[in-house]
Design an enzyme around this catalytic site. Structure first.
Site, PDB file in Angstrom:
ATOM      1  N   ILE A 120      -1.675   5.022  -7.199  1.00 45.94           N
ATOM      2  CA  ILE A 120      -0.977   4.404  -6.064  1.00 45.94           C
ATOM      3  C   ILE A 120       0.506   4.327  -6.416  1.00 45.94           C
ATOM      4  CG2 ILE A 120      -0.712   2.311  -4.655  1.00 45.94           C
ATOM      5  CD1 ILE A 120      -3.624   1.603  -5.415  1.00 45.94           C
ATOM      6  N   HIS A 121       1.357   4.907  -5.571  1.00 52.70           N
ATOM      7  CA  HIS A 121       2.786   4.820  -5.873  1.00 52.70           C
ATOM      8  C   HIS A 121       3.685   4.810  -4.635  1.00 52.70           C
ATOM      9  CE1 HIS A 121       2.763   9.133  -5.018  1.00 52.70           C
ATOM     10  NE2 HIS A 121       4.075   9.063  -4.917  1.00 52.70           N
ATOM     11  N   ARG A 122       3.180   5.190  -3.470  1.00 55.67           N
ATOM     12  CA  ARG A 122       4.059   5.349  -2.310  1.00 55.67           C
ATOM     13  C   ARG A 122       4.576   4.004  -1.799  1.00 55.67           C
ATOM     14  NH1 ARG A 122       4.657  10.331  -0.176  1.00 55.67           N
ATOM     15  NH2 ARG A 122       3.117  11.886  -0.765  1.00 55.67           N
TER      16      ARG A 122
END
Length: 276
Positions: A120-122
């Site tokens: 998860i990074h956005r």
């Protein structure tokens, strides 16, 4: 000072657009690798970067037929080539090397196909506390180990939103970001991948691992149509249902080329410029 014949840019990062703008100002032709992707969500910075770069480019190398059609719908038909995806070249070349050299799975005591992998990074997921909390709650309820190489941005937001308590007595195994070989190893041996990354969605398909996309849309619509990818957004119920009902489709067609994309791009560019 170098005065290149071509500026070659990749993907959809801010540096992709920066390189394209700089080249266009001094009239150097631009070649865009991974052209034509569209999520149709202009709130994503990547979408803006893609659109502007494609409209500045002289040569556009598309990873799939869908990407070609996206460009066509925007009036871009000249200099467009469906070459396949260079990430597929890399996976075919490096997968077995990664599995031979990486010791990440043995170090973590994770037998193949016994764990879920998540990235998860956005900004859409990390900068919204309710959305991030919903994602973490879903991960916590997945049966079995959830391997979570955590992006620095995500780690900082978890602390900022005081969500650390969600990892107490949890099945979530949080680790530092992985290098390419270790990431290939954990991707290829996962039973399912949950991600908001475009690249990881593709790699999951190329490696034959079912994927759940933690976004409300995807650029890689072919993976969804083929049954290898499910879009759930950050909805906890939808994520858990997708994990519980995941199935491996019988077919996995070659939608990203034949593994010779880089050779095709080099041949096209050398023929066009007359260089060897």
């Amino acid at each position: 000072s170098e005065k290149p014949d071509i500026v070659l840019v990749y993907g959809d990062t801010n540096s992709t657009l920066a390189g394209s703008l700089a080249a266009s100002k001094v009239h150097i032709p631009i070649a865009h690798v991974e052209a034509g992707l569209r999520s149709h969500n202009k709130k994503m910075p990547e979408e803006i970067n893609r659109i502007l770069t494609d409209h500045l480019s002289t040569w556009l190398f598309c990873p799939s037929e869908t990407a070609v059609k996206n460009l066509e719908s925007e009036g871009i038909k000249k200099g467009v080539y469906n070459t396949g995806d260079i990430m597929y070249d890399a996976i075919l070349y490096y997968k077995n090397i990664a599995l031979q050299q990486s010791v990440i799975l043995s170090n973590l005591n994770l037998p193949p196909k016994t764990y879920s992998l998540v990235t998860i990074h956005r900004a859409e997921n990390t900068d919204d506390p309710q959305r991030l909390k919903s994602l973490l709650e879903a991960l916590r309820q997945i049966n079995g180990i959830v391997l979570f190489p955590i992006h620095p941005r995500t780690k900082n937001r978890i602390k900022q939103w005081n969500l650390d308590n969600l990892f107490l007595s949890s099945n979530i195994k949080m680790i530092d970001p992985l290098d390419y070989f270790d990431m290939l190893a954990v991707e290829s041996q996962a039973k399912v991948i949950l991600t908001d990354s475009g690249g990881v969605q593709k790699e999951a398909y190329m490696l034959g691992v079912p994927c759940i996309t933690l976004r409300d849309e995807t650029e890689w619509v072919e993976t969804v149509l083929g049954g290898w990818n499910k879009i759930t957004g950050a909805n906890m119920e939808r994520i858990l249902k997708a994990v519980e009902t995941i199935q491996i489709p019988k077919d996995r067609i070659s939608i990203f080329g034949d593994g010779h994309t880089s050779e095709k791009i080099c041949k096209i560019l050398t023929n066009l410029t007359g260089n060897n």
